[in-house]
Design a protein around this motif. Structure first.
Motif, PDB file in Angstrom:
ATOM      1  N   ASN A 176       8.655 -39.977  42.693  1.00 21.45           N
ATOM      2  CA  ASN A 176       7.740 -38.905  43.075  1.00 21.45           C
ATOM      3  C   ASN A 176       7.004 -39.276  44.358  1.00 21.45           C
ATOM      4  O   ASN A 176       7.116 -40.399  44.822  1.00 21.45           O
ATOM      5  N   CYS A 177       6.269 -38.330  44.885  1.00 23.25           N
ATOM      6  CA  CYS A 177       5.851 -38.478  46.268  1.00 23.25           C
ATOM      7  C   CYS A 177       4.441 -37.940  46.450  1.00 23.25           C
ATOM      8  O   CYS A 177       4.092 -36.901  45.874  1.00 23.25           O
ATOM      9  N   PRO A 178       3.627 -38.607  47.242  1.00 24.90           N
ATOM     10  CA  PRO A 178       2.271 -38.098  47.460  1.00 24.90           C
ATOM     11  C   PRO A 178       2.235 -36.845  48.335  1.00 24.90           C
ATOM     12  O   PRO A 178       1.249 -36.112  48.327  1.00 24.90           O
ATOM     13  N   LEU A 179       3.307 -36.603  49.114  1.00 24.88           N
ATOM     14  CA  LEU A 179       3.376 -35.355  49.881  1.00 24.88           C
ATOM     15  C   LEU A 179       3.764 -34.222  48.923  1.00 24.88           C
ATOM     16  O   LEU A 179       4.119 -34.480  47.770  1.00 24.88           O
ATOM     17  N   ASP A 180       3.755 -32.991  49.406  1.00 22.18           N
ATOM     18  CA  ASP A 180       4.003 -31.886  48.472  1.00 22.18           C
ATOM     19  C   ASP A 180       4.807 -30.767  49.153  1.00 22.18           C
ATOM     20  O   ASP A 180       4.327 -29.637  49.285  1.00 22.18           O
ATOM     21  N   CYS A 181       6.034 -31.105  49.577  1.00 19.93           N
ATOM     22  CA  CYS A 181       6.880 -30.089  50.213  1.00 19.93           C
ATOM     23  C   CYS A 181       7.245 -29.037  49.161  1.00 19.93           C
ATOM     24  O   CYS A 181       7.613 -29.392  48.025  1.00 19.93           O
ATOM     25  N   THR A 182       7.176 -27.784  49.556  1.00 22.27           N
ATOM     26  CA  THR A 182       7.435 -26.713  48.583  1.00 22.27           C
ATOM     27  C   THR A 182       8.856 -26.807  48.020  1.00 22.27           C
ATOM     28  O   THR A 182       9.101 -26.489  46.870  1.00 22.27           O
ATOM     29  N   TYR A 183       9.802 -27.233  48.874  1.00 23.62           N
ATOM     30  CA  TYR A 183      11.214 -27.225  48.485  1.00 23.62           C
ATOM     31  C   TYR A 183      11.644 -28.504  47.772  1.00 23.62           C
ATOM     32  O   TYR A 183      12.817 -28.676  47.448  1.00 23.62           O
ATOM     33  N   CYS A 184      10.704 -29.420  47.522  1.00 27.22           N
ATOM     34  CA  CYS A 184      11.089 -30.760  47.055  1.00 27.22           C
ATOM     35  C   CYS A 184      11.805 -30.709  45.699  1.00 27.22           C
ATOM     36  O   CYS A 184      11.265 -30.240  44.694  1.00 27.22           O
ATOM     37  N   ILE A 185      12.994 -31.266  45.686  1.00 29.81           N
ATOM     38  CA  ILE A 185      13.834 -31.278  44.490  1.00 29.81           C
ATOM     39  C   ILE A 185      13.227 -32.161  43.385  1.00 29.81           C
ATOM     40  O   ILE A 185      13.496 -31.982  42.209  1.00 29.81           O
ATOM     41  N   LEU A 186      12.351 -33.087  43.791  1.00 28.52           N
ATOM     42  CA  LEU A 186      11.764 -34.001  42.803  1.00 28.52           C
ATOM     43  C   LEU A 186      10.887 -33.262  41.794  1.00 28.52           C
ATOM     44  O   LEU A 186      10.669 -33.731  40.690  1.00 28.52           O
ATOM     45  N   GLN A 187      10.401 -32.088  42.183  1.00 30.83           N
ATOM     46  CA  GLN A 187       9.578 -31.294  41.254  1.00 30.83           C
ATOM     47  C   GLN A 187      10.388 -30.958  40.003  1.00 30.83           C
ATOM     48  O   GLN A 187       9.842 -30.862  38.907  1.00 30.83           O
ATOM     49  N   PHE A 201      13.670 -40.875  46.446  1.00 25.60           N
ATOM     50  CA  PHE A 201      12.805 -40.457  45.339  1.00 25.60           C
ATOM     51  C   PHE A 201      11.322 -40.549  45.673  1.00 25.60           C
ATOM     52  O   PHE A 201      10.450 -40.426  44.804  1.00 25.60           O
ATOM     53  N   THR A 202      11.030 -40.824  46.921  1.00 22.95           N
ATOM     54  CA  THR A 202       9.653 -40.826  47.411  1.00 22.95           C
ATOM     55  C   THR A 202       9.731 -40.837  48.923  1.00 22.95           C
ATOM     56  O   THR A 202      10.818 -40.916  49.494  1.00 22.95           O
ATOM     57  N   ASP A 203       8.606 -40.752  49.611  1.00 25.04           N
ATOM     58  CA  ASP A 203       8.594 -40.935  51.061  1.00 25.04           C
ATOM     59  C   ASP A 203       8.460 -42.451  51.324  1.00 25.04           C
ATOM     60  O   ASP A 203       7.627 -43.118  50.719  1.00 25.04           O
ATOM     61  N   SER A 204       9.292 -42.984  52.222  1.00 26.07           N
ATOM     62  CA  SER A 204       9.345 -44.442  52.390  1.00 26.07           C
ATOM     63  C   SER A 204       8.060 -45.051  52.926  1.00 26.07           C
ATOM     64  O   SER A 204       7.773 -46.220  52.657  1.00 26.07           O
ATOM     65  N   THR A 214      10.873 -41.030  56.433  1.00 24.68           N
ATOM     66  CA  THR A 214       9.506 -40.543  56.228  1.00 24.68           C
ATOM     67  C   THR A 214       9.246 -39.225  56.933  1.00 24.68           C
ATOM     68  O   THR A 214       9.985 -38.828  57.841  1.00 24.68           O
ATOM     69  N   LYS A 215       8.139 -38.587  56.522  1.00 24.79           N
ATOM     70  CA  LYS A 215       7.604 -37.438  57.264  1.00 24.79           C
ATOM     71  C   LYS A 215       6.188 -37.777  57.712  1.00 24.79           C
ATOM     72  O   LYS A 215       5.403 -36.891  57.998  1.00 24.79           O
ATOM     73  N   THR A 216       5.853 -39.053  57.714  1.00 24.98           N
ATOM     74  CA  THR A 216       4.478 -39.443  58.049  1.00 24.98           C
ATOM     75  C   THR A 216       4.461 -40.254  59.349  1.00 24.98           C
ATOM     76  O   THR A 216       5.491 -40.467  59.975  1.00 24.98           O
TER      77      THR A 216
HETATM   78  S1  SF4 Z   1      10.075 -36.636  48.555  1.00 25.04           S
HETATM   79 FE1  SF4 Z   1      10.481 -35.730  50.566  1.00 25.04          FE
HETATM   80  S2  SF4 Z   1      10.745 -33.538  50.151  1.00 25.04           S
HETATM   81 FE2  SF4 Z   1       9.705 -34.426  48.354  1.00 25.04          FE
HETATM   82  S3  SF4 Z   1       7.506 -34.128  48.753  1.00 25.04           S
HETATM   83 FE3  SF4 Z   1       8.074 -36.177  49.502  1.00 25.04          FE
HETATM   84  S4  SF4 Z   1       8.529 -35.907  51.669  1.00 25.04           S
HETATM   85 FE4  SF4 Z   1       8.561 -33.868  50.723  1.00 25.04          FE
END
Ligand code: SF4
Length: 376
Positions: free
Chosen positions: A84-95, A136-139, A168-170
């Motif tokens: 799981n990830c501290p970011l919250d992309c709407t499309y994230c498959i991890l949800q 499975f997370t942001d690196s 990453t996206k950070t």
């Molecule tokens: S794992 Fe990737 S897609 Fe999912 S919330 Fe984090 S950055 Fe966004």
């Protein structure tokens, strides 16, 4: 740095005996802490990102990317540092993947279990391991707290048959920049059109900031990767993706990019109601989708081909040798959009392994099985 609103910590017994566990506990002094046994089933999915579970992970830390048998996959290995990830992309498959465990799980015993991972890699010297922590997370999102890079970069950069990709996206690059390890380390940014990034990638840095961070890392000697994934068509998408690629071309040296992947938005049907509930303002579900061979929803083939063909055209006009590849696509989509196809997953693996050799290994030192010509 307290960018994450952690309100509650669940901890496996003995977690404070790990440096990572102690650091995380100390970083959130205001959070309530309770033992895992009593809380396992008490996490509300709406509040998952406010709850940190410091876990003593018992499973395999190194696992093949689940990929899919029905499409061409790249043979990536996932190093499981968190789920799981501290970011919250709407499309994230991890949800959907972690629907029943929606909290942010960090595996505090990584350092203790790392020798097992390195043993697997060392015991197959003729194979190239392309390993990443960003599935499975942001690196890097948690790196200032977890110090994953301090643990991992020295181990991976001194081995000749593996690369480590941090995706990453950070802009949390402070710790990687402070280390001296550059060999066989790839820093990668996921990119999108600025419109998608603003609306659908909550908590992520802007596209400008991501590219600025990539530029700093390249100037410091790192090899870079980029991932245009998930590509999403919307009114004005061509101009919007064009802006991102223009910025890349202005700021980044293309000769030090090992690869750029493209993938279009795809999701398990279970994700749809979750997006509707958690992100009612999102527009990622607005397209025309079909159920793919792997039981995931994806855009109709002509839409996917148009996306890839257009982005590829822009990227190749910038530089002809960027290691472009498609994530989870079929042979005919490859041919129609890229003008060639690796045909099979092993063909794609070989293409990417050859990029690793080209960037990181002298040909004489390449593992025996991989000394064939590089396609560029
Ligand atoms: S794992 Fe990737 S897609 Fe999912 S919330 Fe984090 S950055 Fe966004």
């Amino acid at each position: 740095m307290n960018a994450f609103p952690i309100k509650r910590i669940i901890a496996d017994r003995g977690i404070a005996s790990y440096g990572l566990g102690r650091r995380m506990l100390a970083h959130f002094p205001g959070a309530s802490v309770s033992p895992a046994d009593s809380n396992k089933h008490a996490v509300d999915p709406q509040n998952g990102k406010k709850i940190l579970y410091l876990q003593k992970y018992k499973g395999d830390f190194l696992k093949p990317c689940p990929g899919t048998r029905e499409y061409i996959c790249c043979g990536y290995q996932i190093l499981n540092v968190a789920a799981n990830c501290p970011l919250d992309c709407t499309y994230c498959i991890l949800q959907a993947y972690f629907l029943n465990q929606p909290c942010l799980r960090v595996f505090a015993n990584l350092e203790e279990r790392l020798p097992e991972v390195m043993h697997v890699i060392d015991s197959q010297p003729d194979r190239i391991f392309r390993v990443g922590t960003g599935e499975f997370t942001d690196s890097l999102a948690l790196d200032p707290l977890t110090r994953w890079s301090d643990m991992l970069l020295p181990e991976f950069s001194r081995r000749e048959n593996t690369i480590l990709e941090l995706k990453t996206k950070t802009t949390r690059i402070e710790r990687v920049l402070a280390l001296e390890c550059r060999d066989r380390i790839i820093l990668s940014w996921s990119l999108n059109g600025p419109w998608i990034s603003v609306r659908e990638e909550k908590g992520a840095a802007s596209i400008e900031k991501r590219i600025e961070a990539a530029k700093r890392c390249q100037a410091a000697g790192f090899v870079l990767g980029f991932h245009f994934d998930p590509l999403i068509p919307y009114p004005g998408w061509k101009e919007d993706y064009g802006r991102t690629i223009e910025l890349l071309a202005r700021e980044i040296d293309p000769q030090r990019i090992i690869w750029i992947s493209m993938g279009s938005f795809r999701f398990m049907p279970d994700l749809k109601p979750i997006i509707r509930r958690r992100h009612p303002g999102s527009s990622v579900l607005n397209g025309e989708f079909i159920l793919g061979l792997d039981r995931k929803m994806r855009y109709f083939k002509p839409i996917r081909v148009e996306l890839y063909r257009y982005i590829r055209g822009l990227l190749e006009a910038w530089h002809p040798d960027l290691g472009l590849y498609l994530c989870m696509e079929s042979d005919d989509v490859w041919e129609a959009s890229m003008g060639w196809s690796p045909k099979t997953s092993s063909g794609l693996r070989e293409f990417l392994d050859q990029r690793v050799i080209k960037f990181f290994l002298s040909r004489g030192r390449a593992p025996q099985v991989l000394r064939s010509p590089v396609r560029s």
